[in-house]
Design a protein around this motif. Structure first.
Motif, short mmCIF file in Angstrom:
data_model
loop_
_atom_site.label_atom_id
_atom_site.label_comp_id
_atom_site.label_asym_id
_atom_site.label_seq_id
_atom_site.Cartn_x
_atom_site.Cartn_y
_atom_site.Cartn_z
N UNK A 1 20.54 11.83 25.87
CA UNK A 1 19.26 11.50 26.49
C UNK A 1 18.47 10.48 25.68
N UNK A 2 18.82 10.32 24.40
CA UNK A 2 18.13 9.32 23.58
C UNK A 2 18.33 7.91 24.13
N UNK A 3 19.50 7.67 24.73
CA UNK A 3 19.81 6.34 25.24
C UNK A 3 19.80 6.28 26.76
N UNK B 1 12.04 13.97 20.78
CA UNK B 1 11.59 13.27 21.99
C UNK B 1 12.21 11.88 22.01
N UNK B 2 12.70 11.47 23.16
CA UNK B 2 13.36 10.17 23.30
C UNK B 2 12.34 9.04 23.34
N UNK C 1 12.46 22.64 29.39
CA UNK C 1 13.42 21.85 30.16
C UNK C 1 13.81 20.62 29.36
N UNK C 2 15.11 20.46 29.10
CA UNK C 2 15.59 19.19 28.57
C UNK C 2 15.31 18.08 29.56
N UNK D 1 10.86 11.78 26.66
CA UNK D 1 11.49 12.96 27.27
C UNK D 1 12.13 13.84 26.20
N UNK D 2 12.15 15.13 26.48
CA UNK D 2 12.64 16.11 25.50
C UNK D 2 14.16 16.01 25.38
#
Length: 468
Positions: A257-259, A155-156, A179-180, A160-161
């Motif tokens: 998605x982490x950033x 999870x970010x 869902x990503x 979010x996944x």
């Protein structure tokens, strides 16, 4: 005529205008002179002027039609074909026959495109060779994680996944479609997750927690571990007992998605940063105000690629018999939809699947009309931004081209297996593949944001009105 150079051919158009205009004026004066002798000089001059005006307009229209058919349209086709090669990686040949009146232009474009294609193929081969070991290592890692009796979700920092393994996918799918980039609180009650995250940040250590699904039907034992890159790992320890042993799902992830940072407005978002849900419907007929949906198919596109495993294939009970003529097209029968969710439940599921995404469809007004007609029953509002691949095709290839899904697939090198054509999921998958090829082409033409694309598509709205 096909042997003439393009420069000489354009010169002949001007010659035709000059000589044709002189002939029209001469004929108008001659007829006007006869009219003047029979009536009055003023009458003759007016008559000659009217004839000359209409004659020159007709000549200009005729020359324009010739120019458009033999010069402008072929040039537009060559430009679109070269864009397809350059930005979508499709090695379709340049239509040299359709451009036979353009002199050496088509052959020169074919030569340049072929060289680019050869270079791209050579580069792709080298990249494939160098990344083969990485792919093998990834497969081994995925297989190894699948043997571990826990489900793992990354999870970010924004909640979010970013990643889920096959076992986590099974757990998530029991609540909603995985869902990503979806908030983790779309699946588990926010109170428990947020309290554990706060404790993790306070202590800097792993924290155990009890997870409850958002429908409060299921509970799980879990723990969260902080990540150096930000965010955390959510590990569900009792997942093995909750999933089917026959289930096989890939590990799905997107570490960018982490950033990821949310933009101020969707119109300002780069196309490559948007999440898209591409969908299609099959129906009992072609009248959105009275016919009903029998199937919804959808796939997700994130980071310019179709996310494996993130799809929806839902049969819908229309509450009425399906006409045989419709079944012959989409092959959905009354027996197949018996006992399936009605449009209210299916629509809610699709609405959740499309949450936070741009909805994409081929001829979107048709499909969206069915959903909007029942949105009160669904208890939802269809406020997602919408893109239409018909309009994107018009922007990229010109309004004069054919913009059916079959034509687009042929143009962009997308293959629809015959068994999947006119099925909701099959057509949604094909439309998604078309979209993925179109996005870099749009960016190459300077349409890098969602707002820029919308501005261009609005200029072709008449296409959809004619289509519907």
């Amino acid at each position: 005529m096909t042997q003439l150079s393009l420069r000489l051919r354009v010169f002949l158009f001007f010659v035709l205008i000059g000589l044709g205009g002189a002939a029209v004026v001469a004929l108008a004066l001659w007829l006007g002179y006869g009219r003047a002798l029979a009536t009055t000089p003023e009458n003759g001059f007016v008559f000659a002027g009217i004839l000359a005006t209409f004659g020159l307009v007709a000549l200009a229209a005729g020359v324009w039609l010739l120019f458009d058919e033999n010069i402008a349209k072929p040039v537009e086709r060559i430009a679109s074909e070269m864009r397809v090669r350059a930005h979508a990686g499709i090695a379709n040949g340049v239509d040299t026959h359709g451009a036979r009146y353009l002199g050496d232009l088509a052959h020169a474009a074919e030569a340049v495109s072929s060289r680019l294609t050869d270079a791209a193929v050579a580069t792709a081969q080298r990249v494939a060779e160098e990344t083969a070991q990485l792919a093998e290592d990834k497969a081994r890692l995925t297989a190894l994680l699948s043997e571990i009796p826990v489900a793992t979700i990354m999870v970010s920092p924004k909640g979010r996944i970013v990643l889920y393994d096959g076992q986590a996918a099974e757990v998530l799918s029991q609540i909603h479609v995985p869902r990503l980039n979806a908030p983790i609180t779309d699946y588990f009650l926010a109170a428990g997750v947020e309290a554990a995250v706060r404790e993790m940040h306070r202590s800097g250590r792993e924290v155990t927690l009890t997870l409850r699904s958002v429908d409060e039907a299921q509970g799980y034992r879990g723990r969260i571990k902080p990540l150096d890159a930000g965010g955390y790992l959510l590990i569900i320890e009792d997942a093995e007992a909750r999933i089917s042993p026959q289930a096989e799902r890939p590990m799905v992830f997107d570490f960018s998605l982490l950033q990821a940072h949310a933009p101020a407005a969707v119109e300002e978002t780069p196309l490559s940063k948007l999440t898209y849900v591409v969908f299609d419907t099959e129906t009992t007929g072609l009248l959105p105000h009275k016919d009903e949906v029998v199937q919804i198919g959808a796939v997700r596109v994130l980071g310019g690629r179709i996310v494996p495993g993130e799809r929806m294939d839902q049969l819908v009970d229309p509450g009425r018999p399906i006409p045989q003529s419709s079944t012959q097209v989409h092959r959905v029968t009354d027996a197949m939809v018996r006992g399936k969710p009605d449009i209210a439940e299916a629509g809610r599921r699709f609405h959740h699947f499309a949450r936070g995404a741009v909805i994409v469809a081929h001829n979107a007004p048709f499909d969206m009309a069915f959903l909007r007609r029942h949105q009160a029953r669904m208890g939802v509002e269809w406020s997602n931004p919408i893109l239409d691949t018909v309009l994107l095709s018009a922007v990229l290839f010109g309004a004069s081209q054919t913009h059916t899904l079959d034509a687009l697939c042929q143009r962009l090198g997308v293959t629809i297996p015959p068994a999947l054509r006119h099925t909701a999921l099959g057509d949604a998958q094909a439309t998604a593949e078309v979209l993925v090829r179109m996005l870099p082409m749009l960016e190459a033409q300077g349409m890098t944001t969602f707002g820029a694309v919308l501005e261009q598509t609005r200029q072709h709205g008449q296409l959809l009105e004619d289509l519907n």
